[in-house]
Design an enzyme around this catalytic site. Structure first.
Site, PDB file in Angstrom:
ATOM      1  N   ASN A   7     -11.755  -1.839  12.087  1.00 35.91           N
ATOM      2  CA  ASN A   7     -12.371  -2.720  11.097  1.00 35.91           C
ATOM      3  C   ASN A   7     -12.400  -4.141  11.686  1.00 35.91           C
ATOM      4  O   ASN A   7     -11.345  -4.692  12.017  1.00 35.91           O
ATOM      5  CB  ASN A   7     -11.525  -2.663   9.819  1.00 35.91           C
ATOM      6  CG  ASN A   7     -12.083  -3.524   8.720  1.00 35.91           C
ATOM      7  OD1 ASN A   7     -12.478  -4.660   8.957  1.00 35.91           O
ATOM      8  ND2 ASN A   7     -12.104  -3.008   7.513  1.00 35.91           N
ATOM      9  N   HIS A  10     -11.890  -8.982  10.090  1.00 39.21           N
ATOM     10  CA  HIS A  10     -10.985 -10.109  10.321  1.00 39.21           C
ATOM     11  C   HIS A  10     -11.555 -11.101  11.333  1.00 39.21           C
ATOM     12  O   HIS A  10     -11.234 -12.288  11.306  1.00 39.21           O
ATOM     13  CB  HIS A  10      -9.614  -9.595  10.764  1.00 39.21           C
ATOM     14  CG  HIS A  10      -9.065  -8.599   9.790  1.00 39.21           C
ATOM     15  ND1 HIS A  10      -8.356  -8.970   8.670  1.00 39.21           N
ATOM     16  CD2 HIS A  10      -9.201  -7.257   9.730  1.00 39.21           C
ATOM     17  CE1 HIS A  10      -8.054  -7.873   7.976  1.00 39.21           C
ATOM     18  NE2 HIS A  10      -8.555  -6.829   8.597  1.00 39.21           N
ATOM     19  N   HIS A  43     -16.870  -4.285   6.007  1.00 36.39           N
ATOM     20  CA  HIS A  43     -16.947  -4.330   4.548  1.00 36.39           C
ATOM     21  C   HIS A  43     -17.767  -5.551   4.156  1.00 36.39           C
ATOM     22  O   HIS A  43     -17.320  -6.684   4.344  1.00 36.39           O
ATOM     23  CB  HIS A  43     -15.522  -4.419   3.986  1.00 36.39           C
ATOM     24  CG  HIS A  43     -15.447  -4.435   2.490  1.00 36.39           C
ATOM     25  ND1 HIS A  43     -14.243  -4.520   1.818  1.00 36.39           N
ATOM     26  CD2 HIS A  43     -16.396  -4.372   1.530  1.00 36.39           C
ATOM     27  CE1 HIS A  43     -14.464  -4.516   0.516  1.00 36.39           C
ATOM     28  NE2 HIS A  43     -15.766  -4.440   0.309  1.00 36.39           N
ATOM     29  N   ARG A  45     -18.723  -7.709   1.440  1.00 36.08           N
ATOM     30  CA  ARG A  45     -18.319  -7.972   0.054  1.00 36.08           C
ATOM     31  C   ARG A  45     -19.428  -8.674  -0.703  1.00 36.08           C
ATOM     32  O   ARG A  45     -20.218  -9.412  -0.122  1.00 36.08           O
ATOM     33  CB  ARG A  45     -17.055  -8.840   0.034  1.00 36.08           C
ATOM     34  CG  ARG A  45     -15.795  -8.070   0.345  1.00 36.08           C
ATOM     35  CD  ARG A  45     -14.584  -8.973   0.279  1.00 36.08           C
ATOM     36  NE  ARG A  45     -13.377  -8.178   0.317  1.00 36.08           N
ATOM     37  CZ  ARG A  45     -12.698  -7.799  -0.763  1.00 36.08           C
ATOM     38  NH1 ARG A  45     -13.068  -8.179  -1.975  1.00 36.08           N
ATOM     39  NH2 ARG A  45     -11.623  -7.071  -0.643  1.00 36.08           N
ATOM     40  N   ARG A  49     -17.521 -13.170   1.671  1.00 34.79           N
ATOM     41  CA  ARG A  49     -16.459 -14.086   2.132  1.00 34.79           C
ATOM     42  C   ARG A  49     -16.174 -13.955   3.626  1.00 34.79           C
ATOM     43  O   ARG A  49     -15.694 -14.888   4.227  1.00 34.79           O
ATOM     44  CB  ARG A  49     -15.175 -13.868   1.346  1.00 34.79           C
ATOM     45  CG  ARG A  49     -14.489 -12.564   1.656  1.00 34.79           C
ATOM     46  CD  ARG A  49     -13.098 -12.536   1.091  1.00 34.79           C
ATOM     47  NE  ARG A  49     -13.123 -12.350  -0.344  1.00 34.79           N
ATOM     48  CZ  ARG A  49     -12.132 -11.756  -1.011  1.00 34.79           C
ATOM     49  NH1 ARG A  49     -11.069 -11.340  -0.364  1.00 34.79           N
ATOM     50  NH2 ARG A  49     -12.200 -11.592  -2.304  1.00 34.79           N
ATOM     51  N   GLU A  70     -18.275  -0.068   4.648  1.00 33.33           N
ATOM     52  CA  GLU A  70     -17.409  -0.095   3.465  1.00 33.33           C
ATOM     53  C   GLU A  70     -18.068  -0.969   2.409  1.00 33.33           C
ATOM     54  O   GLU A  70     -18.504  -2.089   2.723  1.00 33.33           O
ATOM     55  CB  GLU A  70     -16.103  -0.760   3.905  1.00 33.33           C
ATOM     56  CG  GLU A  70     -14.864  -0.092   3.393  1.00 33.33           C
ATOM     57  CD  GLU A  70     -13.673  -0.810   3.952  1.00 33.33           C
ATOM     58  OE1 GLU A  70     -13.250  -0.462   5.060  1.00 33.33           O
ATOM     59  OE2 GLU A  70     -13.181  -1.745   3.287  1.00 33.33           O
ATOM     60  N   THR A 101      -8.512  -5.350  -0.175  1.00 33.77           N
ATOM     61  CA  THR A 101      -8.613  -4.244  -1.125  1.00 33.77           C
ATOM     62  C   THR A 101      -7.214  -3.832  -1.562  1.00 33.77           C
ATOM     63  O   THR A 101      -6.369  -3.513  -0.734  1.00 33.77           O
ATOM     64  CB  THR A 101      -9.341  -3.050  -0.462  1.00 33.77           C
ATOM     65  OG1 THR A 101     -10.483  -3.548   0.230  1.00 33.77           O
ATOM     66  CG2 THR A 101      -9.764  -2.032  -1.489  1.00 33.77           C
ATOM     67  N   GLU A 151     -10.739   8.684   2.121  1.00 33.59           N
ATOM     68  CA  GLU A 151      -9.836   7.854   2.923  1.00 33.59           C
ATOM     69  C   GLU A 151      -8.649   7.571   2.018  1.00 33.59           C
ATOM     70  O   GLU A 151      -8.789   6.912   0.981  1.00 33.59           O
ATOM     71  CB  GLU A 151     -10.504   6.553   3.358  1.00 33.59           C
ATOM     72  CG  GLU A 151      -9.530   5.691   4.175  1.00 33.59           C
ATOM     73  CD  GLU A 151     -10.159   4.399   4.690  1.00 33.59           C
ATOM     74  OE1 GLU A 151     -11.364   4.380   4.999  1.00 33.59           O
ATOM     75  OE2 GLU A 151      -9.422   3.399   4.771  1.00 33.59           O
ATOM     76  N   HIS A 191      -5.427   1.273   5.666  1.00 34.74           N
ATOM     77  CA  HIS A 191      -4.929   0.077   5.001  1.00 34.74           C
ATOM     78  C   HIS A 191      -3.468  -0.182   5.350  1.00 34.74           C
ATOM     79  O   HIS A 191      -2.606   0.637   5.061  1.00 34.74           O
ATOM     80  CB  HIS A 191      -5.090   0.097   3.475  1.00 34.74           C
ATOM     81  CG  HIS A 191      -5.387  -1.283   2.957  1.00 34.74           C
ATOM     82  ND1 HIS A 191      -4.409  -2.229   2.806  1.00 34.74           N
ATOM     83  CD2 HIS A 191      -6.551  -1.879   2.635  1.00 34.74           C
ATOM     84  CE1 HIS A 191      -4.957  -3.348   2.386  1.00 34.74           C
ATOM     85  NE2 HIS A 191      -6.256  -3.174   2.280  1.00 34.74           N
TER      86      HIS A 191
HETATM   87  N1  PXP Z   1      -9.674   0.923   4.793  1.00 28.48           N
HETATM   88  C1  PXP Z   1     -10.157   0.213   3.752  1.00 28.48           C
HETATM   89  C2  PXP Z   1     -10.887   0.957   2.693  1.00 28.48           C
HETATM   90  C3  PXP Z   1      -9.997  -1.183   3.689  1.00 28.48           C
HETATM   91  O1  PXP Z   1     -10.480  -1.864   2.643  1.00 28.48           O
HETATM   92  C4  PXP Z   1      -9.348  -1.842   4.749  1.00 28.48           C
HETATM   93  C5  PXP Z   1      -9.201  -3.336   4.716  1.00 28.48           C
HETATM   94  O2  PXP Z   1     -10.406  -3.961   4.907  1.00 28.48           O
HETATM   95  C6  PXP Z   1      -8.874  -1.064   5.813  1.00 28.48           C
HETATM   96  C7  PXP Z   1      -9.018   0.305   5.787  1.00 28.48           C
HETATM   97  C8  PXP Z   1      -8.169  -1.689   6.973  1.00 28.48           C
HETATM   98  O3  PXP Z   1      -6.969  -2.226   6.544  1.00 28.48           O
HETATM   99  P1  PXP Z   1      -6.127  -3.183   7.492  1.00 28.48           P
HETATM  100  O4  PXP Z   1      -6.982  -4.355   7.794  1.00 28.48           O
HETATM  101  O5  PXP Z   1      -4.912  -3.480   6.680  1.00 28.48           O
HETATM  102  O6  PXP Z   1      -5.827  -2.367   8.741  1.00 28.48           O
END
Ligand code: PXP
Length: 241
Positions: A7, A10, A43, A45, A49, A70, A101, A151, A191
């Protein structure tokens, strides 16, 4: 062997701190692929953001692995998904005030709406995943909706303040994985997973993909994206199939 999807939200978060052009999550995504990620997650949003529409458009055109989109189950996101044609959409709950999330999607009582919501995406050949807590009724509802994947939310496990609470969350997740698999759902996890807590899943069979963002991007500040992704790929490579 389970696989790693990264992901890159960040990276966009850092860029948006200055509303500029760097660092670019699209460049980061290409580097993640080169280091062994089998998919890239973003993702978009509602409040934009971090990830911007331009990121989604470019990622979908440039990455050579799979793009997992996402999104909240809104009309706007459905139209964007139909346009950019990701490998899968992962439906997540979205709250404006949350930092990230906070929990799984509530599928109970939403079976008809979400089945209808996903129908045009499925018709286009886009796969689907539902981000849910490891709860028996949520899993049954996810099955009824007809998504290919669930997931399972690992955030409560990752955030558990004591080892015994973490073990209880782990047991709940493992039960949820087993139940989902018995119902014929494919299972991803995501997550809050990092280079240490992920080891608790080493012997859990049948996980398809790990969805990880924050810990990989945090490590990449010290060692670079390439090394951070390779380190996680190496850990997962040794996990039970
Ligand atoms: N899966 C989902 C559905 C999420 O919303 C996120 C966070 O954006 C992640 C996985 C990844 O989580 P993390 O950034 O804590 O590894």
């Amino acid at each position: 062997m389970p696989f790693l999807c990264v992901n890159v939200d960040h990276v966009a978060t850092i860029r948006q701190a200055r509303l500029g052009v760097e660092p670019d999550p699209v460049t980061a995504a290409a580097m993640c692929e080169l280091a062994g990620a089998v998919g890239i997650i973003m993702h978009l949003r509602e409040d934009r953001r971090h990830v911007q529409d331009r990121d989604i458009d470019l990622i979908s055109k440039t990455i050579q692995t799979e793009f997992h989109f996402e999104m909240a189950a809104t009309e706007e996101m459905q139209q964007i998904a139909l346009r950019v044609d990701p490998a899968t959409v992962c439906l997540v709950p979205e709250k404006r005030e949350e930092l990230t999330t906070e929990g799984g999607l509530n599928c109970i009582g939403q079976e008809k709406r979400l089945t209808e919501y996903l129908a045009p995406l499925h018709e286009k050949g886009i796969g689907s995943s539902l981000f849910i807590d490891a709860d028996a009724n949520q899993i049954k509802a996810a099955k009824a909706i007809g998504a290919e994947y669930v997931e399972i939310h690992t955030g409560h496990f990752a955030d558990a303040p004591t080892r015994s609470e973490q073990k209880a969350e782990l047991a709940r997740i493992i039960d949820g994985i087993k139940m989902s698999q018995d119902l014929g759902l494919k299972v991803n996890l995501g997550h809050g997973l990092n280079y240490v807590n992920i080891l608790d899943f080493a012997d859990v069979p049948g996980i398809c993909e790990y969805s990880i963002g924050h810990s990989i991007m945090s490590r990449s500040i010290y060692v670079g994206i390439d090394r951070a992704v390779r380190d996680m790929v190496e850990i997962i490579r040794n996990f039970t199939d």
